[in-house]
Structure formats: structure tokens, C-alpha cells
Write a protein that holds these residues in place. Structure first.
Motif, PDB file in Angstrom:
ATOM      1  N   GLY A  45      90.450  17.790 136.378  1.00  0.00           N
ATOM      2  CA  GLY A  45      91.679  18.544 136.120  1.00  0.00           C
ATOM      3  C   GLY A  45      91.972  18.730 134.646  1.00  0.00           C
ATOM      4  N   VAL A  46      90.946  19.136 133.902  1.00  0.00           N
ATOM      5  CA  VAL A  46      91.147  19.387 132.470  1.00  0.00           C
ATOM      6  C   VAL A  46      91.803  20.756 132.306  1.00  0.00           C
ATOM      7  CG1 VAL A  46      90.003  19.604 130.225  1.00  0.00           C
ATOM      8  CG2 VAL A  46      89.035  18.110 131.980  1.00  0.00           C
ATOM      9  N   LYS A  47      92.877  20.854 131.535  1.00  0.00           N
ATOM     10  CA  LYS A  47      93.541  22.153 131.249  1.00  0.00           C
ATOM     11  C   LYS A  47      92.547  23.050 130.553  1.00  0.00           C
ATOM     12  CE  LYS A  47      98.113  22.867 131.709  1.00  0.00           C
ATOM     13  NZ  LYS A  47      98.984  21.691 131.463  1.00  0.00           N
ATOM     14  N   ASP A  48      92.222  24.187 131.182  1.00  0.00           N
ATOM     15  CA  ASP A  48      91.144  25.032 130.688  1.00  0.00           C
ATOM     16  C   ASP A  48      91.653  26.049 129.669  1.00  0.00           C
ATOM     17  OD1 ASP A  48      88.623  25.908 130.448  1.00  0.00           O
ATOM     18  OD2 ASP A  48      88.542  26.987 132.352  1.00  0.00           O
ATOM     19  N   THR A  49      91.726  25.619 128.428  1.00  0.00           N
ATOM     20  CA  THR A  49      92.193  26.517 127.368  1.00  0.00           C
ATOM     21  C   THR A  49      91.145  26.530 126.244  1.00  0.00           C
ATOM     22  OG1 THR A  49      93.350  24.623 126.421  1.00  0.00           O
ATOM     23  CG2 THR A  49      94.678  26.155 127.728  1.00  0.00           C
ATOM     24  N   PRO A  50      91.124  27.617 125.445  1.00  0.00           N
ATOM     25  CA  PRO A  50      90.126  27.661 124.369  1.00  0.00           C
ATOM     26  C   PRO A  50      90.280  26.447 123.449  1.00  0.00           C
ATOM     27  CG  PRO A  50      91.203  29.791 124.592  1.00  0.00           C
ATOM     28  CD  PRO A  50      91.953  28.837 125.472  1.00  0.00           C
ATOM     29  N   GLY A  51      89.151  25.880 123.042  1.00  0.00           N
ATOM     30  CA  GLY A  51      89.179  24.754 122.089  1.00  0.00           C
ATOM     31  C   GLY A  51      89.172  23.392 122.742  1.00  0.00           C
ATOM     32  N   VAL A  52      89.327  23.349 124.089  1.00  0.00           N
ATOM     33  CA  VAL A  52      89.438  22.038 124.718  1.00  0.00           C
ATOM     34  C   VAL A  52      88.127  21.236 124.593  1.00  0.00           C
ATOM     35  CG1 VAL A  52      88.932  22.747 127.096  1.00  0.00           C
ATOM     36  CG2 VAL A  52      90.426  20.825 126.681  1.00  0.00           C
ATOM     37  N   ALA A  53      86.982  21.914 124.807  1.00  0.00           N
ATOM     38  CA  ALA A  53      85.690  21.224 124.691  1.00  0.00           C
ATOM     39  C   ALA A  53      85.465  20.788 123.249  1.00  0.00           C
ATOM     40  CB  ALA A  53      84.557  22.136 125.156  1.00  0.00           C
ATOM     41  N   SER A  86      86.225  27.159 136.448  1.00  0.00           N
ATOM     42  CA  SER A  86      87.645  26.823 136.407  1.00  0.00           C
ATOM     43  C   SER A  86      88.401  27.442 137.591  1.00  0.00           C
ATOM     44  CB  SER A  86      88.157  27.326 135.060  1.00  0.00           C
ATOM     45  OG  SER A  86      89.464  27.671 135.115  1.00  0.00           O
ATOM     46  N   GLU A  87      89.336  26.651 138.145  1.00  0.00           N
ATOM     47  CA  GLU A  87      90.185  27.163 139.225  1.00  0.00           C
ATOM     48  C   GLU A  87      91.624  26.908 138.864  1.00  0.00           C
ATOM     49  OE1 GLU A  87      89.574  26.028 143.439  1.00  0.00           O
ATOM     50  OE2 GLU A  87      87.464  26.040 142.839  1.00  0.00           O
ATOM     51  N   GLU A  88      92.434  27.943 138.949  1.00  0.00           N
ATOM     52  CA  GLU A  88      93.859  27.833 138.626  1.00  0.00           C
ATOM     53  C   GLU A  88      94.092  27.131 137.285  1.00  0.00           C
ATOM     54  OE1 GLU A  88      95.601  25.995 142.008  1.00  0.00           O
ATOM     55  OE2 GLU A  88      94.868  27.566 143.347  1.00  0.00           O
ATOM     56  N   GLY A  89      93.312  27.550 136.288  1.00  0.00           N
ATOM     57  CA  GLY A  89      93.538  27.055 134.923  1.00  0.00           C
ATOM     58  C   GLY A  89      93.095  25.619 134.687  1.00  0.00           C
ATOM     59  N   GLU A  90      92.375  25.047 135.686  1.00  0.00           N
ATOM     60  CA  GLU A  90      91.900  23.673 135.496  1.00  0.00           C
ATOM     61  C   GLU A  90      90.405  23.590 135.769  1.00  0.00           C
ATOM     62  OE1 GLU A  90      93.926  20.859 137.891  1.00  0.00           O
ATOM     63  OE2 GLU A  90      95.609  20.674 136.506  1.00  0.00           O
ATOM     64  N   THR A  91      89.739  22.677 135.098  1.00  0.00           N
ATOM     65  CA  THR A  91      88.297  22.517 135.324  1.00  0.00           C
ATOM     66  C   THR A  91      87.929  21.023 135.292  1.00  0.00           C
ATOM     67  OG1 THR A  91      86.124  23.236 134.563  1.00  0.00           O
ATOM     68  CG2 THR A  91      87.704  22.719 132.849  1.00  0.00           C
ATOM     69  N   ASP A  92      86.686  20.700 135.699  1.00  0.00           N
ATOM     70  CA  ASP A  92      86.182  19.331 135.579  1.00  0.00           C
ATOM     71  C   ASP A  92      85.048  19.341 134.563  1.00  0.00           C
ATOM     72  OD1 ASP A  92      87.875  18.724 137.663  1.00  0.00           O
ATOM     73  OD2 ASP A  92      86.280  18.770 139.190  1.00  0.00           O
ATOM     74  N   GLU A 121      94.198  13.314 121.665  1.00  0.00           N
ATOM     75  CA  GLU A 121      95.277  14.317 121.593  1.00  0.00           C
ATOM     76  C   GLU A 121      94.665  15.686 121.856  1.00  0.00           C
ATOM     77  OE1 GLU A 121      96.885  13.762 117.702  1.00  0.00           O
ATOM     78  OE2 GLU A 121      97.640  11.770 118.208  1.00  0.00           O
ATOM     79  N   ASN A 122      95.467  16.652 122.223  1.00  0.00           N
ATOM     80  CA  ASN A 122      95.037  18.054 122.423  1.00  0.00           C
ATOM     81  C   ASN A 122      94.153  18.285 123.648  1.00  0.00           C
ATOM     82  OD1 ASN A 122      96.266  18.565 119.960  1.00  0.00           O
ATOM     83  ND2 ASN A 122      94.339  18.307 118.848  1.00  0.00           N
ATOM     84  N   VAL A 123      93.884  17.237 124.438  1.00  0.00           N
ATOM     85  CA  VAL A 123      93.093  17.444 125.665  1.00  0.00           C
ATOM     86  C   VAL A 123      93.875  16.820 126.819  1.00  0.00           C
ATOM     87  CG1 VAL A 123      90.899  17.048 126.842  1.00  0.00           C
ATOM     88  CG2 VAL A 123      90.933  17.262 124.345  1.00  0.00           C
ATOM     89  N   GLU A 124      94.306  17.682 127.748  1.00  0.00           N
ATOM     90  CA  GLU A 124      95.052  17.149 128.899  1.00  0.00           C
ATOM     91  C   GLU A 124      94.158  17.125 130.119  1.00  0.00           C
ATOM     92  OE1 GLU A 124      98.866  19.056 129.706  1.00  0.00           O
ATOM     93  OE2 GLU A 124      98.904  19.597 127.569  1.00  0.00           O
ATOM     94  N   PHE A 125      94.199  16.017 130.857  1.00  0.00           N
ATOM     95  CA  PHE A 125      93.418  15.942 132.102  1.00  0.00           C
ATOM     96  C   PHE A 125      94.169  15.059 133.095  1.00  0.00           C
ATOM     97  CE2 PHE A 125      91.744  13.002 128.913  1.00  0.00           C
ATOM     98  CZ  PHE A 125      91.844  11.775 129.548  1.00  0.00           C
ATOM     99  N   ARG A 126      93.764  15.210 134.384  1.00  0.00           N
ATOM    100  CA  ARG A 126      94.477  14.463 135.424  1.00  0.00           C
ATOM    101  C   ARG A 126      93.910  13.060 135.618  1.00  0.00           C
ATOM    102  NH1 ARG A 126      93.525  16.518 140.153  1.00  0.00           N
ATOM    103  NH2 ARG A 126      92.891  18.618 139.531  1.00  0.00           N
TER     104      ARG A 126
END
Ligand code: ADP
Ligand code: ASP
Ligand code: MG
Length: 407
Positions: free
Chosen positions: A268-276, A298-304, A325-330
Motif C-alpha cells: 500500500g505505498v502511495k503511488d506518487t512521482p518520486g516515491v521510489a 498500481s491500483e487506486e493510487g496505491e502499489t506494492d 519521511e516522504n514515503v507513505e505505506f500501509r
């Protein structure tokens, strides 16, 4: 013809007094044949493991400087004992620690890089007709402290010394008689290779075949050091490691398994540019090498995202992800029961179908593939550690590497 040889003897070749006497005899024969000889030795038997365990008994996370100070003593026992064994045979020999032999390193304790070698004392002693015995795995860092070169680092000492002295050959003596198509202790039908290309050896070494330390192979390739792996227990030719240009291209040269691996998964990583970029920058800053990386659609803005790291670094990664910081995950998951199994061969550059045949062979054994990664000359899969040995054996057979039963 008189040659300058650098001969490295690993821990099992110098495990006790009898081994030392045997090694001394072998050195004497090569010396009597008219060769100049520099010997590099490892610590006796399991000495380094014992020193590490001892350090951990008094501190869970020992200070790096003191750790190196301790570990360097293992090789220092070996050099003096071997010098005495040679003296007993009437051979003139002198022992030197890494610093005495002019080996300089950078400042990174426990995995220092060799930055230069100034072998004046080694040369002086060779010129006087002596055998020079150098302690492997160590050198002097910029602030004149002893630093060690990482596990298996005596191979690097030998190769770097051979390059600095422009030796005719660097011979790595060990407890097997050469480089095999797979670890002969895991795959009994493995075959000894007469030659192997630097690039193939480098892949095998960095992916689990500990017969040569991977940095030593890299160094030998870069400096054109002629490298041979052979047994210290008998006099017979071993395996030559050399440039591929004058070798027959084979599709698959060998199989290796690396069981010192772990897998990290972020759900459930928030899939936004720069996250990787943020994620892997933080892991790199923690000093951890990431290898295979897989990111799901990615599905619904989230990825693994899953990736592999050396197993010993798993705690550092865990700490790093807890404060990132700057990386959100479940959810973050850690699996230290995986292995990476790899097929290597320069012939893969010009042939297709290796990967699919590999997957088929694993499927036939019901082995589940968790991750895949490829390069020009290798295919690696991440699987369950328990299946690693069976996978090596199955792939060895599937790619026709088994030796003929009567040979
Ligand atoms: P040393 O103490 O001499 O440095 P190592 O234990 O580091 O020896 O390396 C030798 C071991 O490497 C062998 O005993 C063997 O089990 C292992 N090995 C792994 N892969 C291979 C391979 N492809 N060919 C030969 N040996 C291998
Ligand atoms: N003694 C060190 C080790 O066990 C270095 C070596 O053997 O190459 O890693
Ligand atoms: Mg070794």
C-alpha cells in the motif's frame, strides 16, 4: 622459466600445524623450481568466525575500529607460523602484516577498499631470495589504523599484491580443486571447469559462489591479473579465470545460490512521482545494497514494492523504514527465508530462451518463483530458501551441466 608467483592459501589450507607443514612443503618445491614467491594467508580454519563470536559475547554491536583490530590478528598468527614452518625446511622466509607490506586502504572499517600498495619491503626481501608471507584481509587506513577488507578479503589482498608486483600469476589455493559448474558440496554432479571468463566468475562470485571473493575478481579483470584457482592438497592444474575473447561461448557456464538474502515488501505505498527515489535513497544512505526490485501495477493510487537486501542488513533496513519521511505505506514485511538462484553464461548474450527453460525446470519441481531479474549474461530468481539446493540440482541437470557418470 623463473616466474614471480603470488600464492594465496585460504583458511582450510592452513587450519592446523600439519596443514601449515604441507603448505610450506609445497612452497618449497615451487621455490626450488626457481620461482620468486609471495604468499598471502588467511586466518587458520574458523579463527575469524571465532573472533567475531568472541566480540559479540562482550558487545552486541562492537566498535568498528576495535573489531578490525581484533579480526586482523587471525591472519597475523598464520603468517608467523608459516614462516616458522618454512624456516624448519631451511627456506628463507619473512612474514609481514598488511601494513608492513605497504597495503593502504580507505577509511571504511570492516569493508575497507585497497587504495594503493607500496611493496618496497616485499621487493627488497624477494631480491634477497626470501619467500615473503603477507597477512591477507588487512591494510593501513589514512589515519594509520588497521582496517579489514570484508569477509573473504584475503583473495583481494593476493590479487592486488599480484597487480602491484606485476606478478606472472596469482594462484588461489583452496579446499576444492578449481571452480565448478556449481558448488560441489551442493550439486554432487558438478564439473570442474578448465577455464571461466572474468565476467562469468564475477557474476557467480557476487551471486553466492564463495570460491572467490567478488571484489578480487573485479580487481583481477581491471588490472589484467592472470588468476588460477587450485587445490593446496594435490599438485594438479586448477581453473584459469581469464578474458572471454579467446574462449568458446557456452550458453550456461554455472549455477550459484545466495542464501544470505532477505526480502522486504512495502504494501500500500502511495503511488506518487518520486516515491521510489525517496525510498531507495534512504536505504542507500543506510549503507545497504539493494538488488532485485519489483513494483506491482498500481491500483487506486496505491502499489506494492518488494526488494532484496543482504540478510545481515535487514535490521538496518527495518530501522530506516521506521523513520522514513516522504514515503507513505500501509504495511512493511520482512522475509529472511529466501534465496537467490542464478544461471550464468556469456553465451546468453546471443541466445534466447534461457529464462523460459529455467522457469520450466523450476515449475517441474513445484518451486515457486517470487522475483526475477536478468542481465546480459545471467538470470536470477528469488525463491524459498528451503528449495535452493533442489533448484540448483534441477537447473544443473536441465542445462546439461552434469558430468558424465563415469568421469
Ligand atoms: P578458502 O577458505 O580457501 O578461502 P572458501 O571456503 O572461501 O575457501 O571457498 C571454497 C568453497 O567454495 C568450496 O569449499 C566450495 O564449497 C565453495 N564453492 C561455492 N561455489 C563453488 C563453485 N562454483 N566452485 C567451487 N567451489 C565453490
Ligand atoms: N579470514 C578472513 C575471513 O574469514 C579473510 C579470508 O579468509 O579471506 O573472511
Ligand atoms: Mg574464501
Amino acid at each position: 622459466m623463473k616466474s614471480l608467483l603470488v600464492q594465496k592459501f585460504g583458511g582450510s589450507s592452513v587450519a592446523d600445524a600439519e596443514c601449515m607443514r604441507r603448505v610450506a612443503n609445497r612452497i618449497r618445491q615451487d621455490k626450488d623450481d626457481g620461482n620468486d614467491i609471495v604468499v598471502v594467508v588467511s586466518a587458520m580454519g574458523k579463527t575469524t568466525d571465532r573472533l567475531i563470536a568472541l566480540a559479540r559475547e562482550v558487545h552486541a554491536d562492537p566498535d568498528d575500529r576495535e573489531y578490525d583490530q581484533l579480526l586482523a590478528t587471525g591472519e597475523q598468527i598464520s603468517i608467523s607460523i608459516l614462516a616458522m614452518a618454512l624456516h624448519h625446511l631451511g627456506v628463507e622466509a619473512v612474514s609481514m602484516t598488511g601494513p608492513q607490506a605497504g597495503i593502504r586502504t580507505d577509511g571504511s572499517h570492516t569493508r575497507a577498499k585497497i587504495t594503493g600498495i607500496d611493496p618496497v619491503r616485499v621487493r627488497e626481501n624477494l631480491d634477497r631470495g626470501r619467500v615473503v608471507i603477507v597477512a591477507g584481509f588487512q591494510g593501513l587506513n589514512p589515519i594509520a589504523d588497521v582496517a579489514t577488507l570484508g569477509r573473504g578479503g584475503s583473495d583481494l589482498t593476493a590479487v592486488a599484491m599480484a597487480a602491484a608486483l606485476k606478478a606472472d600469476r596469482c594462484q588461489i589455493f583452496t579446499d576444492v580443486d578449481g571452480v565448478y559448474t556449481a558448488d560441489p558440496r551442493v550439486v554432487p554432479s558438478a564439473r570442474k571447469l578448465e577455464v571461466i571468463a572474468f565476467d562469468e566468475m564475477l557474476e557467480l562470485a557476487s551471486l553466492g559462489a564463495k570460491v572467490l571473493q567478488s571484489r578480487s575478481v573485479e580487481f583481477a579483470k581491471k588490472h589484467g591479473v592472470e588468476l588460477e584457482v587450485l587445490t593446496s592438497f594435490e599438485r594438479k592444474p586448477g581453473t584459469l579465470v581469464k578474458e572471454a575473447s579467446d574462449m568458446e561461448d557456452v550458453l550456461v557456464r554455472g549455477v550459484a545460490a545466495d542464501k544470505n538474502q532477505a526480502k522486504v515488501t512495502l504494501r500500500g505505498v502511495k503511488d506518487t512521482p518520486g516515491v521510489a527515489a525517496h525510498l531507495f535513497k534512504a536505504v542507500a544512505e543506510a549503507g545497504v545494497n539493494v538488488d532485485v526490485i519489483v513494483q506491482n501495477i498500481s491500483e487506486e493510487g496505491e502499489t506494492d514494492i518488494s526488494f532484496t537486501v543482504p540478510r545481515d542488513d535487514l535490521n538496518d533496513v527495518r530501522k530506516c523504514l521506521q523513520s522514513i519521511e516522504n514515503v507513505e505505506f500501509r504495511e512493511d514485511l520482512y522475509d529472511d527465508t529466501i534465496a537467490k538462484v542464478t544461471l550464468v553464461g556469456v553465451g546468453m548474450r546471443s541466445h534466447t530462451g534461457v529464462a523460459s527453460s529455467m522457469f520450466e525446470a523450476l515449475a517441474e519441481r513445484n518451486i515457486n518463483i517470487q522475483m526475477i531479474s536478468t542481465s546480459e549474461i545471467r538470470v536470477s530468481v528469488v525463491i524459498d530458501e528451503e528449495s535452493a539446493n533442489i533448484a540448483c540440482q534441477a537447473l544443473h541437470t536441465a542445462f546439461g551441466l552434469d558430468q558424465a557418470p563415469d568421469s
